[in-house]
Design a protein around this motif. Structure first.
Motif, PDB file in Angstrom:
ATOM      1  N   ILE A  68      32.565  24.940  41.496  1.00  0.00           N
ATOM      2  CA  ILE A  68      33.161  24.636  40.193  1.00  0.00           C
ATOM      3  C   ILE A  68      32.595  25.574  39.133  1.00  0.00           C
ATOM      4  CG2 ILE A  68      31.425  22.855  39.657  1.00  0.00           C
ATOM      5  CD1 ILE A  68      33.824  21.295  38.331  1.00  0.00           C
ATOM      6  N   GLU A  69      33.470  25.982  38.224  1.00  0.00           N
ATOM      7  CA  GLU A  69      33.021  26.809  37.108  1.00  0.00           C
ATOM      8  C   GLU A  69      32.144  25.971  36.186  1.00  0.00           C
ATOM      9  OE1 GLU A  69      35.613  29.569  35.118  1.00  0.00           O
ATOM     10  OE2 GLU A  69      37.263  29.049  36.470  1.00  0.00           O
ATOM     11  N   PRO A  70      30.984  26.461  35.810  1.00  0.00           N
ATOM     12  CA  PRO A  70      30.112  25.668  34.929  1.00  0.00           C
ATOM     13  C   PRO A  70      30.592  25.623  33.485  1.00  0.00           C
ATOM     14  CG  PRO A  70      29.109  27.790  35.412  1.00  0.00           C
ATOM     15  CD  PRO A  70      30.334  27.700  36.267  1.00  0.00           C
ATOM     16  N   TYR A  71      31.478  26.551  33.095  1.00  0.00           N
ATOM     17  CA  TYR A  71      31.979  26.590  31.725  1.00  0.00           C
ATOM     18  C   TYR A  71      33.437  26.147  31.709  1.00  0.00           C
ATOM     19  CZ  TYR A  71      27.711  29.149  30.999  1.00  0.00           C
ATOM     20  OH  TYR A  71      26.387  29.500  30.962  1.00  0.00           O
ATOM     21  N   ALA A  72      33.752  25.272  30.771  1.00  0.00           N
ATOM     22  CA  ALA A  72      35.072  24.650  30.727  1.00  0.00           C
ATOM     23  C   ALA A  72      36.105  25.548  30.069  1.00  0.00           C
ATOM     24  CB  ALA A  72      34.988  23.326  29.974  1.00  0.00           C
ATOM     25  N   TYR A  73      37.365  25.191  30.289  1.00  0.00           N
ATOM     26  CA  TYR A  73      38.487  25.775  29.569  1.00  0.00           C
ATOM     27  C   TYR A  73      38.872  24.839  28.424  1.00  0.00           C
ATOM     28  CZ  TYR A  73      39.199  28.906  33.573  1.00  0.00           C
ATOM     29  OH  TYR A  73      39.040  29.850  34.549  1.00  0.00           O
ATOM     30  N   LEU A 414      30.390  35.957  46.019  1.00  0.00           N
ATOM     31  CA  LEU A 414      31.296  36.583  45.067  1.00  0.00           C
ATOM     32  C   LEU A 414      31.437  38.057  45.431  1.00  0.00           C
ATOM     33  CD1 LEU A 414      32.932  36.429  42.392  1.00  0.00           C
ATOM     34  CD2 LEU A 414      30.808  37.009  41.200  1.00  0.00           C
ATOM     35  N   ALA A 415      32.659  38.552  45.465  1.00  0.00           N
ATOM     36  CA  ALA A 415      32.916  39.943  45.844  1.00  0.00           C
ATOM     37  C   ALA A 415      33.798  40.630  44.805  1.00  0.00           C
ATOM     38  CB  ALA A 415      33.596  40.001  47.212  1.00  0.00           C
ATOM     39  N   LYS A 416      33.445  41.888  44.496  1.00  0.00           N
ATOM     40  CA  LYS A 416      34.239  42.723  43.599  1.00  0.00           C
ATOM     41  C   LYS A 416      34.312  44.132  44.170  1.00  0.00           C
ATOM     42  CE  LYS A 416      33.019  40.576  39.124  1.00  0.00           C
ATOM     43  NZ  LYS A 416      32.458  40.875  37.787  1.00  0.00           N
ATOM     44  N   ILE A 417      35.369  44.839  43.832  1.00  0.00           N
ATOM     45  CA  ILE A 417      35.436  46.252  44.186  1.00  0.00           C
ATOM     46  C   ILE A 417      34.398  47.022  43.382  1.00  0.00           C
ATOM     47  CG2 ILE A 417      36.874  48.327  44.098  1.00  0.00           C
ATOM     48  CD1 ILE A 417      39.284  46.570  44.681  1.00  0.00           C
ATOM     49  N   ASP A 418      34.234  46.661  42.121  1.00  0.00           N
ATOM     50  CA  ASP A 418      33.244  47.259  41.234  1.00  0.00           C
ATOM     51  C   ASP A 418      32.617  46.141  40.430  1.00  0.00           C
ATOM     52  OD1 ASP A 418      31.824  48.526  39.180  1.00  0.00           O
ATOM     53  OD2 ASP A 418      33.256  50.181  39.027  1.00  0.00           O
ATOM     54  N   TYR A 419      31.318  45.952  40.557  1.00  0.00           N
ATOM     55  CA  TYR A 419      30.654  44.832  39.898  1.00  0.00           C
ATOM     56  C   TYR A 419      30.802  44.878  38.383  1.00  0.00           C
ATOM     57  CZ  TYR A 419      26.828  48.098  38.840  1.00  0.00           C
ATOM     58  OH  TYR A 419      26.082  49.151  38.380  1.00  0.00           O
ATOM     59  N   ARG A 420      31.059  46.073  37.816  1.00  0.00           N
ATOM     60  CA  ARG A 420      31.182  46.209  36.365  1.00  0.00           C
ATOM     61  C   ARG A 420      32.531  45.749  35.844  1.00  0.00           C
ATOM     62  NH1 ARG A 420      29.722  52.444  36.888  1.00  0.00           N
ATOM     63  NH2 ARG A 420      31.250  52.037  38.550  1.00  0.00           N
ATOM     64  N   ASP A 421      33.484  45.538  36.739  1.00  0.00           N
ATOM     65  CA  ASP A 421      34.865  45.265  36.359  1.00  0.00           C
ATOM     66  C   ASP A 421      35.074  43.766  36.152  1.00  0.00           C
ATOM     67  OD1 ASP A 421      37.537  45.253  35.905  1.00  0.00           O
ATOM     68  OD2 ASP A 421      38.138  45.972  37.881  1.00  0.00           O
ATOM     69  N   ASN A 422      35.426  43.370  34.926  1.00  0.00           N
ATOM     70  CA  ASN A 422      35.758  41.983  34.634  1.00  0.00           C
ATOM     71  C   ASN A 422      37.229  41.806  34.291  1.00  0.00           C
ATOM     72  OD1 ASN A 422      33.139  41.328  35.073  1.00  0.00           O
ATOM     73  ND2 ASN A 422      32.663  40.750  32.972  1.00  0.00           N
ATOM     74  N   THR A 423      38.059  42.781  34.634  1.00  0.00           N
ATOM     75  CA  THR A 423      39.469  42.721  34.265  1.00  0.00           C
ATOM     76  C   THR A 423      40.392  42.552  35.458  1.00  0.00           C
ATOM     77  OG1 THR A 423      39.653  45.147  34.337  1.00  0.00           O
ATOM     78  CG2 THR A 423      39.073  44.129  32.213  1.00  0.00           C
ATOM     79  N   HIS A 424      39.929  42.911  36.635  1.00  0.00           N
ATOM     80  CA  HIS A 424      40.776  42.793  37.815  1.00  0.00           C
ATOM     81  C   HIS A 424      40.349  41.591  38.659  1.00  0.00           C
ATOM     82  CE1 HIS A 424      41.336  47.012  36.563  1.00  0.00           C
ATOM     83  NE2 HIS A 424      42.564  46.838  37.016  1.00  0.00           N
ATOM     84  N   ILE A 425      40.891  41.474  39.825  1.00  0.00           N
ATOM     85  CA  ILE A 425      40.648  40.308  40.677  1.00  0.00           C
ATOM     86  C   ILE A 425      39.267  40.394  41.316  1.00  0.00           C
ATOM     87  CG2 ILE A 425      41.442  39.061  42.734  1.00  0.00           C
ATOM     88  CD1 ILE A 425      44.247  40.180  42.146  1.00  0.00           C
ATOM     89  N   ALA A 426      38.595  39.266  41.354  1.00  0.00           N
ATOM     90  CA  ALA A 426      37.407  39.107  42.196  1.00  0.00           C
ATOM     91  C   ALA A 426      37.773  38.149  43.316  1.00  0.00           C
ATOM     92  CB  ALA A 426      36.240  38.575  41.371  1.00  0.00           C
ATOM     93  N   THR A 447      37.330  37.686  34.837  1.00  0.00           N
ATOM     94  CA  THR A 447      36.939  37.521  33.439  1.00  0.00           C
ATOM     95  C   THR A 447      35.968  36.355  33.265  1.00  0.00           C
ATOM     96  OG1 THR A 447      38.822  36.075  32.907  1.00  0.00           O
ATOM     97  CG2 THR A 447      39.141  38.457  32.649  1.00  0.00           C
ATOM     98  N   ARG A 448      35.853  35.506  34.275  1.00  0.00           N
ATOM     99  CA  ARG A 448      34.931  34.374  34.205  1.00  0.00           C
ATOM    100  C   ARG A 448      33.587  34.693  34.852  1.00  0.00           C
ATOM    101  NH1 ARG A 448      36.268  30.434  30.758  1.00  0.00           N
ATOM    102  NH2 ARG A 448      35.615  28.723  32.135  1.00  0.00           N
ATOM    103  N   THR A 449      33.352  35.962  35.135  1.00  0.00           N
ATOM    104  CA  THR A 449      32.100  36.394  35.752  1.00  0.00           C
ATOM    105  C   THR A 449      31.317  37.273  34.788  1.00  0.00           C
ATOM    106  OG1 THR A 449      32.975  38.440  36.718  1.00  0.00           O
ATOM    107  CG2 THR A 449      33.269  36.416  38.001  1.00  0.00           C
ATOM    108  N   ALA A 450      30.071  37.530  35.134  1.00  0.00           N
ATOM    109  CA  ALA A 450      29.242  38.511  34.436  1.00  0.00           C
ATOM    110  C   ALA A 450      28.540  39.320  35.500  1.00  0.00           C
ATOM    111  CB  ALA A 450      28.237  37.833  33.514  1.00  0.00           C
ATOM    112  N   GLY A 455      29.578  32.650  37.709  1.00  0.00           N
ATOM    113  CA  GLY A 455      30.961  32.384  38.092  1.00  0.00           C
ATOM    114  C   GLY A 455      31.204  30.964  38.541  1.00  0.00           C
ATOM    115  N   TYR A 456      30.325  30.408  39.383  1.00  0.00           N
ATOM    116  CA  TYR A 456      30.565  29.072  39.929  1.00  0.00           C
ATOM    117  C   TYR A 456      29.264  28.498  40.461  1.00  0.00           C
ATOM    118  CZ  TYR A 456      30.734  32.171  43.992  1.00  0.00           C
ATOM    119  OH  TYR A 456      30.437  33.150  44.916  1.00  0.00           O
ATOM    120  N   CYS A 457      29.264  27.184  40.643  1.00  0.00           N
ATOM    121  CA  CYS A 457      28.160  26.492  41.288  1.00  0.00           C
ATOM    122  C   CYS A 457      28.753  25.462  42.248  1.00  0.00           C
ATOM    123  CB  CYS A 457      27.240  25.826  40.258  1.00  0.00           C
ATOM    124  SG  CYS A 457      28.083  24.725  39.115  1.00  0.00           S
ATOM    125  N   ALA A 458      27.927  24.871  43.094  1.00  0.00           N
ATOM    126  CA  ALA A 458      28.393  23.891  44.078  1.00  0.00           C
ATOM    127  C   ALA A 458      28.027  22.485  43.610  1.00  0.00           C
ATOM    128  CB  ALA A 458      27.788  24.175  45.448  1.00  0.00           C
TER     129      ALA A 458
END
Length: 479
Positions: A68-73, A414-426, A447-450, A455-458
């Motif tokens: 679950i995302e720790p930060y709400a919408y 968590l996987a990214k093509i580029d860890y610096r990218d917060n605009t595309h899909i993770a 965009t919900r990552t840094a 990004g998420y917790c269990a």
């Protein structure tokens, strides 16, 4: 071919200055942008205003645990989990709704305040703590127009959500002498049956009173520290002294409730050790338990945010601990006919220890996985932008390991093509440690990552959430 440990400065959130006081202050600000400042530019995309489409409407299924995302919408949604309450002294009501999905999809929470626009909150509402195996969730809201307002104690408001009803309660505001470290909050039940309970099946603690137990600041920073306690039966806050002379600085980044008659809590410094405390004792005492040795010694251990590469959980009477180590291999001109390419390898180790053990010699390694031994074809084809090469296990940037709470040998990455990218899909990968394969993959909003550190917790909260009318509780494993 050159091999080197990946420089973690940006990917994993490490800082040049590893001073603990600086890190604690920076973590408190949560790295959020100002909600109000972003709202000035209507052309901006607001990820905190756009929750995912999955998980809503509610299908009524309830997996035994969720990511679950720790930060709400900020969104006005209703389903069987919805609860609301009056925002005391602030005006209006606050409504909380959970939207649940099976891992590796990431569940999320939506919050709506009738008397407040989202720009009047300094940061997104935050899940501070969940009951280790229970229905309670502690939420924090910060009133203000700048993310730095999170440092202002008087602007923090706390709410307790009870999934079993569901209900929401605005807690009395802790005064100045009851300020506490949000990272250290534990929810502990005060079982009415006490020691008469011989098995979990004999008694349901959902109607028992609870306490919140947290460190006043951080243990080890002064010769004497205190527990800050909230008591649900009296709705009051209290201070309980704890002597910590013999312990060095301890920077808590995750809190576990082990429970029992004495209300044992584990405050975990994922770089160093576990500090255990019986918070329901009249005179709480501390014990320490060292973490297992690292897979390999590196020059960045001990600084920055360890949750990017480590996690810990209580599962079936054991404390489970996972560590990820990541290496970059640079292949220069001429290798495989490529002018220049970069490949990665990573290892994941899972350890366990009985919850009643206080000696580090009792740690046992359950699994050790090397990505080079995983079949590359176990990673399914991923959706990527046109013109982007299809990622492989050896080209993805990997981080944020989270243990499955089902004791099924699954670790989520968590996987990214580029860890610096917060605009595309993770992506979130469900990695089967037993069979050393990728069992399942789900997309996640980058965009919900840094980097690779948030990004998420269990959580097991899904076990206790109300289902839609006529829906059956789902206790099966989601894989």
């Amino acid at each position: 071919m050159d091999g080197a440990v990946l420089d973690p400065a940006a990917a994993y959130g490490y800082l040049d200055d590893d001073d603990d006081d600086v890190l604690m202050a920076q973590e408190d600000e949560e790295d959020h942008q100002s909600v109000s400042e972003e709202a000035v530019d209507e052309k901006e995309e607001y990820p905190y205003l756009n929750p995912p489409s999955y998980g809503y409407p509610d299908d009524g299924e309830r997996p035994p645990f969720v990511l679950i995302e720790p930060y709400a919408y900020f969104a006005d949604r209703d389903n069987a989990t919805t609860a609301s309450c009056v925002m005391r002294d602030l005006g209006g009501t606050l409504k909380v709704t959970f939207c649940i999905a099976h891992p590796p999809l990431v569940s999320y929470m939506c919050v709506h305040a009738t008397a407040f626009d989202h720009t009047e909150f300094a940061v997104e509402p935050h899940i501070i703590a969940t009951e280790t195996d229970g229905a309670l969730v502690l939420l924090r809201l910060v009133i203000g127009t700048d993310p730095s307002d999170i440092m202002v104690h008087s602007e923090r408001e706390y709410f307790m959500y009870d999934a079993s009803v569901p209900s929401l309660q605005h807690l009395p505001h802790p005064d100045y002498q009851h300020q506490f470290n949000d990272h250290s909050v534990a929810i502990v039940r005060k079982c009415k049956k006490g020691s008469q309970v011989t098995s979990k099946e004999e008694h349901d603690c959902s109607n028992c009173d609870y306490v919140l137990a947290a460190q006043s600041r951080g243990f080890g920073y002064t010769k004497s520290s205190a527990l800050i306690m909230y008591h649900s039966d009296t709705e009051t806050w209290s201070n309980v002294p704890v002597l910590v002379n013999s312990y060095p600085k301890h920077r808590t980044c995750k809190t576990l409730t082990i429970g029992g008659d004495k209300g044992t809590v584990a405050w975990v410094d994922l770089w160093r050790k576990i500090m255990l405390c019986d918070v329901l004792d009249n005179h709480p005492t501390l014990h320490t338990l060292e973490l297992p040795p690292p897979i390999m010694l590196t020059n960045y251990l001990g600084s920055g945010n360890p949750q990017s590469v480590r996690d810990i959980a209580v599962i079936g009477g054991f404390i489970k601990y996972v560590e990820l180590q990541y290496r970059r291999l640079e292949h220069r001109q001429g290798f495989l006919g490529d002018m220049s390419s970069t490949f990665y390898t990573w290892k994941v180790a899972v350890w366990s220890i009985n919850t009643v053990s206080y000696t580090s010699d009792d740690w046992h390694m359950d699994y050790l996985l090397n990505s080079t031994e995983m079949p590359q074809l176990s990673l399914p084809k991923l959706r990527v932008d046109e013109g982007t090469a299809q990622p492989t296990l050896s080209t993805l940037n990997i981080g944020l390991p989270k243990l499955s709470l089902q004791d099924d040998g699954i670790v989520y990455l968590l996987a990214k093509i580029d860890y610096r990218d917060n605009t595309h899909i993770a992506w979130v990968l469900a990695v089967d440690m037993r069979n050393q394969t990728v069992q399942k993959v789900a997309e996640f909003n980058a965009t919900r990552t840094a980097g690779l550190q948030k990004g998420y917790c269990a959580s097991r909260i899904s076990k206790y959430l109300k289902g839609a009318s006529g829906a059956k509780q789902n206790t099966r494993c989601c894989f």
